[in-house]
Design a protein around this motif. Structure first.
Motif, PDB file in Angstrom:
ATOM      1  N   VAL A  80      -5.851  -6.210  -1.090  1.00  0.00           N
ATOM      2  CA  VAL A  80      -4.984  -5.024  -1.072  1.00  0.00           C
ATOM      3  C   VAL A  80      -4.247  -4.957   0.264  1.00  0.00           C
ATOM      4  O   VAL A  80      -4.879  -4.842   1.313  1.00  0.00           O
ATOM      5  CB  VAL A  80      -5.807  -3.738  -1.286  1.00  0.00           C
ATOM      6  CG1 VAL A  80      -4.893  -2.516  -1.255  1.00  0.00           C
ATOM      7  CG2 VAL A  80      -6.577  -3.809  -2.591  1.00  0.00           C
ATOM      8  N   PRO A  81      -2.909  -5.049   0.251  1.00  0.00           N
ATOM      9  CA  PRO A  81      -2.159  -4.956   1.518  1.00  0.00           C
ATOM     10  C   PRO A  81      -2.338  -3.586   2.156  1.00  0.00           C
ATOM     11  O   PRO A  81      -2.287  -2.553   1.484  1.00  0.00           O
ATOM     12  CB  PRO A  81      -0.706  -5.188   1.089  1.00  0.00           C
ATOM     13  CG  PRO A  81      -0.791  -5.884  -0.228  1.00  0.00           C
ATOM     14  CD  PRO A  81      -2.018  -5.332  -0.886  1.00  0.00           C
ATOM     15  N   ARG A  82      -2.540  -3.589   3.460  1.00  0.00           N
ATOM     16  CA  ARG A  82      -2.756  -2.335   4.183  1.00  0.00           C
ATOM     17  C   ARG A  82      -1.965  -2.343   5.491  1.00  0.00           C
ATOM     18  O   ARG A  82      -1.642  -3.390   6.031  1.00  0.00           O
ATOM     19  CB  ARG A  82      -4.246  -2.132   4.498  1.00  0.00           C
ATOM     20  CG  ARG A  82      -5.153  -2.156   3.271  1.00  0.00           C
ATOM     21  CD  ARG A  82      -6.615  -2.017   3.660  1.00  0.00           C
ATOM     22  NE  ARG A  82      -7.506  -2.260   2.532  1.00  0.00           N
ATOM     23  CZ  ARG A  82      -7.814  -1.364   1.609  1.00  0.00           C
ATOM     24  NH1 ARG A  82      -7.310  -0.136   1.705  1.00  0.00           N
ATOM     25  NH2 ARG A  82      -8.624  -1.671   0.616  1.00  0.00           N
ATOM     26  N   GLY A  83      -1.683  -1.137   5.988  1.00  0.00           N
ATOM     27  CA  GLY A  83      -1.099  -0.977   7.310  1.00  0.00           C
ATOM     28  C   GLY A  83       0.337  -1.460   7.409  1.00  0.00           C
ATOM     29  O   GLY A  83       1.080  -1.534   6.424  1.00  0.00           O
ATOM     30  N   ARG A  84       0.718  -1.808   8.628  1.00  0.00           N
ATOM     31  CA  ARG A  84       2.089  -2.241   8.904  1.00  0.00           C
ATOM     32  C   ARG A  84       2.422  -3.522   8.143  1.00  0.00           C
ATOM     33  O   ARG A  84       3.539  -3.696   7.648  1.00  0.00           O
ATOM     34  CB  ARG A  84       2.253  -2.473  10.410  1.00  0.00           C
ATOM     35  CG  ARG A  84       3.656  -2.892  10.807  1.00  0.00           C
ATOM     36  CD  ARG A  84       3.802  -2.915  12.303  1.00  0.00           C
ATOM     37  NE  ARG A  84       2.901  -3.875  12.921  1.00  0.00           N
ATOM     38  CZ  ARG A  84       2.631  -3.917  14.229  1.00  0.00           C
ATOM     39  NH1 ARG A  84       3.169  -3.029  15.032  1.00  0.00           N
ATOM     40  NH2 ARG A  84       1.820  -4.828  14.714  1.00  0.00           N
ATOM     41  N   GLY A  85       1.467  -4.419   8.042  1.00  0.00           N
ATOM     42  CA  GLY A  85       1.710  -5.658   7.317  1.00  0.00           C
ATOM     43  C   GLY A  85       2.063  -5.412   5.867  1.00  0.00           C
ATOM     44  O   GLY A  85       2.906  -6.112   5.296  1.00  0.00           O
ATOM     45  N   ALA A  86       1.438  -4.401   5.234  1.00  0.00           N
ATOM     46  CA  ALA A  86       1.737  -4.088   3.840  1.00  0.00           C
ATOM     47  C   ALA A  86       3.176  -3.603   3.692  1.00  0.00           C
ATOM     48  O   ALA A  86       3.887  -3.995   2.757  1.00  0.00           O
ATOM     49  CB  ALA A  86       0.771  -3.024   3.329  1.00  0.00           C
ATOM     50  N   LEU A  87       3.614  -2.751   4.612  1.00  0.00           N
ATOM     51  CA  LEU A  87       4.983  -2.234   4.550  1.00  0.00           C
ATOM     52  C   LEU A  87       5.995  -3.347   4.773  1.00  0.00           C
ATOM     53  O   LEU A  87       7.004  -3.451   4.058  1.00  0.00           O
ATOM     54  CB  LEU A  87       5.152  -1.124   5.588  1.00  0.00           C
ATOM     55  CG  LEU A  87       6.491  -0.381   5.579  1.00  0.00           C
ATOM     56  CD1 LEU A  87       6.795   0.176   4.199  1.00  0.00           C
ATOM     57  CD2 LEU A  87       6.471   0.745   6.617  1.00  0.00           C
ATOM     58  N   ARG A  88       5.755  -4.207   5.748  1.00  0.00           N
ATOM     59  CA  ARG A  88       6.660  -5.329   6.001  1.00  0.00           C
ATOM     60  C   ARG A  88       6.675  -6.301   4.810  1.00  0.00           C
ATOM     61  O   ARG A  88       7.708  -6.894   4.491  1.00  0.00           O
ATOM     62  CB  ARG A  88       6.245  -6.061   7.281  1.00  0.00           C
ATOM     63  CG  ARG A  88       6.490  -5.251   8.548  1.00  0.00           C
ATOM     64  CD  ARG A  88       5.879  -5.929   9.775  1.00  0.00           C
ATOM     65  NE  ARG A  88       6.515  -7.201  10.059  1.00  0.00           N
ATOM     66  CZ  ARG A  88       7.587  -7.347  10.840  1.00  0.00           C
ATOM     67  NH1 ARG A  88       8.150  -6.295  11.402  1.00  0.00           N
ATOM     68  NH2 ARG A  88       8.110  -8.542  11.057  1.00  0.00           N
TER      69      ARG A  88
END
Length: 742
Positions: free
Chosen positions: A166-174
C-alpha cells in the motif's frame, strides 16, 4: 545601509562550510575558540562584530551536528566514514527496510528511499534490480552490496521483497502524479515530471543537453522560479475567492509549504518559499523589507533546514540569481522599458556565469534572450500541468502540452545558434575568465555617464569580444567527411574521442577521477559538447582501473550511448561496480569485449583483438585484460592498446601487422611496447597519454628509447595537450589540432 542579517548569514554560512569541509574538520574547534575570544573582546566596542563571531561559531556547531547525523545514516555507516572499527568490506551484504520515494519501472534503475527500519537510518540511494516494478510509497526489504565512500554511495540491491504494497506518505502522492502524467502526456511525461515534481531520472541526455546549451537548464530542475509560478497563480485563485488578508496568508502558506514538502525541500525551492513567506508576513504587519535582508534571511532559513545546502551548487545559483535580479530591478528602475526587461536576465547570467563555468564548464549567454520567451511559456505551462494532473483533465493537458512543445522549439532554436553558448574546461580557469567578464561589465556600468567615455569603453570591449568569443565561435573544428581521433589531455589517464565521417562519436575511456577532480566532468564532457556531440554511438571502458573508467559516469550522465563495451570479467572493485551500475541505470546495452567482435561505424571498422575468453580468465593483472582495439578507415590502421603490457603483446604477436598510429600501452611504462611489438607494428606515429610529473615516472626512458630506435614520432599529452588526428578517406593521416586542455 546593508542590513545586519546579511553579515550574520554570511558568518553562519562560513562557519557551516568550515565544519562540513573534510579538510578543515580537525582545525574547526581551534578556529571556534579563537573566534569566541575575539567576540569577548568586541562585545562592547563592536556589538555587530561580536554577533558575527557568534554566528560563525553557531555555524560550526550546526555543521558538526550535521556531520554526526550524516555519519549515523546508512550511507555514513556503511561507507565507514568516521565510523569506529574496521572499514566494512566491499563484498559485505547489507540489508534494510525502505519506503520508496518514487516509482520504479520493471527495467529497474536508480531509486531513492527513506530507511524505515534496520541498523541505521536516513535517505538511501538504491540500484534497483530488473524485473521488480514498484510503486512509490511502498515498503520493501532490500539487500545487497553498498558501494561508495565519504557518506555517499549506492546500495546495489540483489534481493528485494515487498513488505507493504500500500503506497503511503509523500512517495504515494508522487507515485499517483507520475502515473497520471504518463497517462495524460505519454512520451512527454518525463519532462512533465521534471517540471512539476522534480523527478529527472527518466529525462534523456539529449533533452538535458539541449536545455543546457540554450540557457534554460534551470527550467528542468525545480528552482525558485517554479515555486514563484505556483505562488503567483495560487494568490490569483485566493483573491478570486475573496478571502481576507489573514485567511489568504494561512491558506497560501499552507499550500505552498505542502508543495515544497512534496518536492522534498530542495534548497532553491526552500529559498523561494522562505522569501515569499517573509514577504507575506511583512505585508501583514505593514513593514518594508530590504531586498538584501530578505535574500539573506531566506538563505539562513535554508541553511538551518538543510546544512548541506551550503555545498549545493543549486543553492548558490539560486541565491546568486535572485540577488542579481533584485539589484538589476533597482538599478534600472528609471531606464526605458526595454532595458528594465533585459537587465534582470543579463545580471543573473553574468553573476551566475563564474559558478556554472567552475562547476559545469558551460555558459549560455543566449539564455538572456531565450528566457524572455521561455519564462512566460513556463509560467503558463507549469500551472497548467499542475491543474491538469490535479483534475486529470485531458483538454488542459493538451493546452499545457502545446506550451511544452513551444518551449522545446525555443530550446532547440537557442541551442542551435552559433556563439549562443560557450563551453570551457570546468574549473578555476573557466571561472576566472567569466569573473573577468563580470568585472568588465561592472566597469562599464559604473563608468561616468559621458557619451564619449562610454562609447570608448564599449568599443574597447567590442574589440575584445570580436577577437575572443566571436572568433572562437566561428573557428571551431571544421566538420569534414573524415575520421577524427582526439587524445584528450586528462592527466595521468586515458580518454580518446573518435568522430566518424558521418558525425557519430565513440569514446574510449573517460580519464581519471580522484582528489584532483573528475576528468569526465572537467575535460571529456566539455570537449564533446564543444565539438557538437549530443549522444555517443558507444563507450569502450578498456579495463577496471580508475584512471581509465573514473570519468565515465559523468559522461554517461551527459550523453546516452547506444552500448558500452568492457572486458566483462568480475572485478572486486567498488568503483568499477558503481560504474557498471551507472551503465545499467542509463539504459545502455552492455557488451563484453571478445576477440573477433567487430563494429562498423560509417565506413570505420573497429575490431576487438583482445581479450578472448581463455586469455581474460587466465590473467591476474587487470592491465592484461585491457580491450585492445584495431580501428581501420580506408588504408589507415590505428591501434589502441589500453594498458596492455608485454604479455598481451606476446599473445597477439603475428596477428596484427603494420599500423599507421599506435596508442602506446600503459602510458609508456617499461613493461609495455617491446621491440618485438614495434618490429611487427612499425607505426609512423605514437601517442602517449600521460600526466605531467606523474608519480609513476611514465613514460619510462627505456620505452622512449625503443620508440626512437624504431624511427617513431612520439607525441605526449603532458607536453602537447589534447592531440587530434584527421584520417581522410584516401588514407592520409595528419595532426590537425594540438592544444592544452588541463
Amino acid at each position: 545601509m546593508r542590513p545586519p542579517i546579511l553579515y550574520l548569514t554570511i558568518a553562519f554560512g562560513a562557519g557551516l562550510f568550515t565544519a562540513l569541509n573534510a579538510y578543515a574538520v580537525s582545525s574547526a574547534p581551534y578556529a571556534g575558540l579563537l573566534v569566541l575570544l575575539g567576540t569577548a573582546v568586541l562585545v562592547r566596542r563592536a556589538p555587530l562584530g561580536a554577533a558575527v563571531g557568534l554566528m560563525f561559531v553557531a555555524g560550526l556547531l550546526w555543521g558538526a551536528s550535521a556531520l554526526r547525523e550524516q555519519r549515523a545514516s546508512c550511507a555514513g555507516r556503511w561507507s565507514g566514514w568516521g565510523a569506529p572499527g574496521p572499514r566494512p568490506g566491499a563484498n559485505e551484504t547489507r540489508s534494510v527496510i525502505v519506503q520508496l520515494t518514487d516509482p520504479v519501472s520493471a527495467t529497474g534503475g536508480v531509486a531513492e528511499g527513506v530507511v524505515r527500519a534496520g541498523p541505521c537510518g536516513g535517505a538511501l540511494t538504491i540500484r534497483w534490480p530488473e524485473g521488480h516494478p514498484a510503486h512509490g510509497g511502498t515498503t520493501w526489504v532490500v539487500a545487497g552490496r553498498f558501494l561508495g565512500e565519504s557518506g555517499r554511495g549506492i546500495l546495489v540491491a540483489r534481493r528485494v521483497r515487498e513488505l507493504d504494497p500500500v503506497p503511503r506518505g509523500r512517495g504515494a502522492l508522487r507515485d499517483r502524479i507520475a502515473e497520471r502524467s504518463r497517462r495524460l502526456f505519454g512520451s512527454r511525461a518525463p519532462l512533465v515530471d521534471a517540471l512539476v515534481i522534480a523527478r529527472r531520472a527518466e529525462l534523456d541526455a539529449e533533452l538535458r543537453e539541449r536545455y543546457t546549451r540554450s540557457g534554460l537548464a534551470h527550467l528542468l530542475s525545480i528552482s525558485g522560479l517554479h515555486v514563484g509560478f505556483f505562488a503567483a497563480w495560487l494568490n490569483v485563485l485566493l483573491l478570486r475567492l475573496r478571502l481576507g488578508p489573514r485567511a489568504r496568508f494561512v491558506a497560501g502558506t499552507s499550500v505552498m509549504l505542502a508543495y515544497v514538502w512534496l518536492l522534498g525541500f530542495p534548497a532553491p525551492a526552500a529559498r523561494s518559499a522562505a522569501m515569499l513567506l517573509a514577504l507575506d508576513i511583512a505585508k501583514l504587519r505593514q513593514r518594508v523589507v530590504a531586498p538584501r535582508g530578505l535574500v539573506a534571511l531566506a538563505a539562513l532559513c535554508v541553511m538551518l533546514g538543510d546544512p548541506w545546502s551550503v555545498q549545493s551548487v543549486g543553492a548558490w545559483l539560486s541565491v546568486a540569481a535572485v540577488a542579481a535580479v533584485i539589484w538589476a530591478g533597482r538599478a534600472t528602475e528609471r531606464l526605458p522599458k526595454a532595458a528594465r526587461l533585459l537587465a534582470p536576465a543579463v545580471a543573473a547570467t553574468l553573476l551566475t556565469a563564474p559558478i556554472t563555468a567552475f562547476t559545469f564548464g558551460t555558459v549560455a549567454p543566449i539564455g538572456v534572450v531565450a528566457n524572455l520567451a521561455a519564462i512566460p511559456l513556463a509560467g503558463l505551462a507549469v500551472p497548467g500541468l499542475m491543474v491538469a494532473l490535479l483534475i486529470s483533465s485531458s483538454w488542459l493537458a493538451a493546452g499545457a502540452g502545446l506550451c511544452l512543445a513551444l518551449l522545446d522549439v525555443v530550446a532547440r532554436t537557442a541551442a542551435a545558434l552559433p556563439g549562443g553558448h560557450f563551453i570551457m574546461i570546468a574549473g578555476p580557469r573557466a571561472a576566472a575568465f567569466w569573473l573577468g567578464i563580470l568585472a568588465v561589465a561592472w566597469w562599464l556600468w559604473n563608468s561616468p555617464r559621458r557619451r564619449w567615455l562610454l562609447a570608448a569603453r564599449v568599443a574597447f570591449v567590442g574589440v575584445l569580444i570580436v577577437w575572443t568569443t566571436l572568433f572562437l565561435a566561428f573557428t571551431r573544428r571544421s566538420v569534414c567527411s573524415c575520421l577524427t581521433v582526439s587524445f584528450l589531455d586528462v592527466g595521468q589517464g586515458d580518454a580518446i574521442a573518435l568522430r566518424s565521417p558521418a558525425g557519430r562519436w565513440l569514446l574510449i575511456d573517460g580519464g581519471p577521477r580522484g582528489p584532483q577532480g573528475d576528468a569526465g566532468r572537467r575535460v571529456v564532457v566539455p570537449f564533446l559538447r564543444e565539438a557538437g556531440a549530443t549522444q555517443l554511438a558507444a563507450i569502450v571502458a578498456t579495463h577496471a582501473h580508475l584512471d581509465h573508467f573514473g570519468g565515465l559516469p559523468a559522461v554517461l550522465d551527459a550523453f546516452d550511448p547506444a552500448f558500452v563495451l568492457e572486458p566483462g570479467q568480475p572485478v572486486p572493485d567498488a568503483g568499477y561496480l558503481g560504474f557498471l551500475s551507472a551503465v545499467e541505470s542509463d539504459g545502455a546495452e552492455w557488451r563484453p569485449a571478445r576477440r573477433g567482435d567487430r563494429l562498423e561505424l560509417d565506413g570505420v571498422t573497429l575490431e576487438v583483438l583482445s581479450p578472448d575468453s581463455a586469455w581474460a580468465v587466465s590473467q591476474t593483472d587487470i592491465n592484461e585484460e585491457s580491450v585492445v582495439l584495431l580501428v581501420t578507415y580506408g588504408t589507415t590502421r590505428l591501434l589502441f592498446a589500453g594498458d596492455a603490457g608485454v604479455p598481451t603483446e606476446a599473445h597477439l604477436a603475428g596477428r596484427i601487422g603494420r599500423v599507421t598510429l599506435l596508442k602506446v600501452g600503459h602510458h609508456g611504462s617499461r613493461g609495455a611496447t617491446s621491440d618485438r611489438w614495434l618490429d611487427e607494428l612499425q607505426p609512423v606515429d605514437a601517442v602517449i597519454s600521460v600526466g605531467a610529473k606523474n608519480r609513476y615516472g611514465h613514460p619510462a626512458p627505456e620505452t622512449l628509447a625503443r620508440l626512437r630506435g624504431h624511427g617513431v614520432t612520439v607525441l605526449r599529452t603532458d607536453q602537447r595537450g589534447t592531440i587530434t588526428f584527421t584520417v581522410s578517406s584516401h588514407g592520409t593521416l595528419a595532426i590537425t589540432d594540438v592544444g592544452r586542455h588541463d
